[in-house]
Design an enzyme around this catalytic site. Structure first.
Site, mmCIF file in Angstrom:
data_model
loop_
_atom_site.group_PDB
_atom_site.id
_atom_site.type_symbol
_atom_site.label_atom_id
_atom_site.label_comp_id
_atom_site.label_asym_id
_atom_site.label_seq_id
_atom_site.Cartn_x
_atom_site.Cartn_y
_atom_site.Cartn_z
ATOM 1 N N ILE A 14 -20.978 -12.900 23.685
ATOM 2 C CA ILE A 14 -21.037 -11.417 24.330
ATOM 3 C C ILE A 14 -22.426 -10.971 24.083
ATOM 4 C CG2 ILE A 14 -20.300 -9.105 23.614
ATOM 5 C CD1 ILE A 14 -17.552 -10.552 22.929
ATOM 6 N N ASN A 82 -23.579 -6.873 16.928
ATOM 7 C CA ASN A 82 -22.675 -8.057 17.658
ATOM 8 C C ASN A 82 -22.178 -8.995 16.946
ATOM 9 O OD1 ASN A 82 -21.524 -9.103 20.370
ATOM 10 N ND2 ASN A 82 -23.143 -10.440 19.784
ATOM 11 N N GLN A 141 -4.009 -8.904 13.293
ATOM 12 C CA GLN A 141 -3.648 -10.302 13.830
ATOM 13 C C GLN A 141 -3.477 -11.393 12.659
ATOM 14 O OE1 GLN A 141 -2.379 -12.235 15.811
ATOM 15 N NE2 GLN A 141 -4.014 -11.965 17.537
ATOM 16 N N TYR A 147 -11.053 -11.015 8.979
ATOM 17 C CA TYR A 147 -11.707 -10.367 9.944
ATOM 18 C C TYR A 147 -10.929 -9.004 10.548
ATOM 19 C CZ TYR A 147 -13.094 -10.675 15.161
ATOM 20 O OH TYR A 147 -13.726 -10.614 16.467
ATOM 21 N N PRO A 177 -13.496 -5.016 21.973
ATOM 22 C CA PRO A 177 -13.126 -5.908 22.824
ATOM 23 C C PRO A 177 -11.863 -6.428 22.795
ATOM 24 C CG PRO A 177 -15.258 -6.454 21.990
ATOM 25 C CD PRO A 177 -14.703 -5.409 21.015
ATOM 26 N N TYR A 179 -9.581 -9.892 24.201
ATOM 27 C CA TYR A 179 -9.773 -11.299 24.093
ATOM 28 C C TYR A 179 -10.915 -11.745 25.272
ATOM 29 C CZ TYR A 179 -6.750 -12.125 20.521
ATOM 30 O OH TYR A 179 -5.953 -12.302 19.368
#
Ligand code: NDP
Length: 240
Positions: A14, A82, A141, A147, A177, A179
């Site tokens: 990305i 990022n 998740q 994370y 974002p 996936y």
């Protein structure tokens, strides 16, 4: 006047798309990376974008490298945080190092880069900081307490720093974002990935360029009234 932008983790995935989008928008872009020298060299030769290697989780390295860039290239107007890593596992299997590494790089990196650059932006009366969060920081998740906590923290960090910059011409925003088709997602086992894609309303993974276009907007002059916001670019997952 061309703006000077640093994109952390800007030489692949990305980050590569973000570096290219900001260059297309007229900025002088510096791409940071952590260790993949071969990929950085190939990226730099192909795009003409300069790369600098340092660990964004290292506070002093961020201060020193940003000072070096300011001396060699000019004052830093735009920072895109990022760079990110995963060290997945259920809580039972996650080591303290897995927890700490992810917090240090993914969330600590945003603090370190802001400490190195925000003051200069405020002094000059113009700046843009864009932090790359994640849908997994919004929704959680399985197997990602480290994370998800770091990415969720990015969203709080963004709103808090945006308040400090708001009257000074410095905007601070996040993009979450969904996936996206990069090396990071390629590491997800195929059967798990199939289940993930089945849950994305638009029926596919996102492309890095689709995140980069959002970043380019948030870094533009046109986005001066957008601050403290999180732009979700996720193919319709978690519509909130
Ligand atoms: P990649 O793994 O493809 O690339 C990661 C980049 O970050 C590389 O350039 C890497 O450098 C750099 N990096 C890693 N650690 C450090 C560090 N300590 N210091 C400096 N640079 C570092 O990741 P993606 O492109 O997939 O992800 C980019 C961002 O988007 C991350 O923050 C990720 O969490 C987030 N994201 C990604 C999603 C996805 O689906 N891909 C979804 C949601 C969020 P090097 O090349 O030297 O290793």
């Amino acid at each position: 006047m061309a703006r000077i932008a640093i994109v952390t983790g800007g030489s692949r995935g990305i980050g590569e798309a973000i570096s290219l989008a900001l260059k297309d928008a007229g900025a002088t872009v510096i791409a940071n990376y952590a260790g993949n020298d071969e990929r950085a060299r190939e990226f730099s030769e192909r795009t003409g974008i300069r790369t600098y290697k340092w660990d964004v989780g290292d506070h002093q390295a961020c201060l020193d490298s940003c000072a070096q860039i300011a001396a060699e290239v000019g004052p830093i107007d735009i920072v895109v945080n990022n760079a990110g890593i995963t060290r997945d596992g259920t809580l039972a299997r996650m080591s303290y190092d897995d927890w700490h590494d992810v917090m240090r790089v993914n969330l600590g990196g945003c603090f370190n880069m802001a400490k190195a650059t925000f003051g200069g932006m405020v002094e000059r009366g113009w700046g843009r900081i864009v932090n790359i969060g994640s849908i997994n920081g919004q929704a959680g998740q399985y197997g990602q307490v480290n994370y998800a906590a770091a990415k969720s923290g990015i969203h709080g960090f963004t709103k808090a720093l945006a308040q400090e910059g708001a009257k000074k011409g410095v905007t601070v925003n996040a993009i979450a974002p969904g996936y996206i088709d990069t090396d990071m997602v390629a590491a997800v086992p195929a059967p798990v990935l199939e289940k993930i894609v089945a849950k994305i309303p638009v029926g596919r993974l996102g492309q890095a360029e689709e995140i980069a276009r959002g970043v380019a907007f948030l870094c533009s002059e046109d986005a001066g009234f957008v601050t403290g916001s999180t732009m979700s670019i996720n193919g319709g997952q978690h519509m909130y």
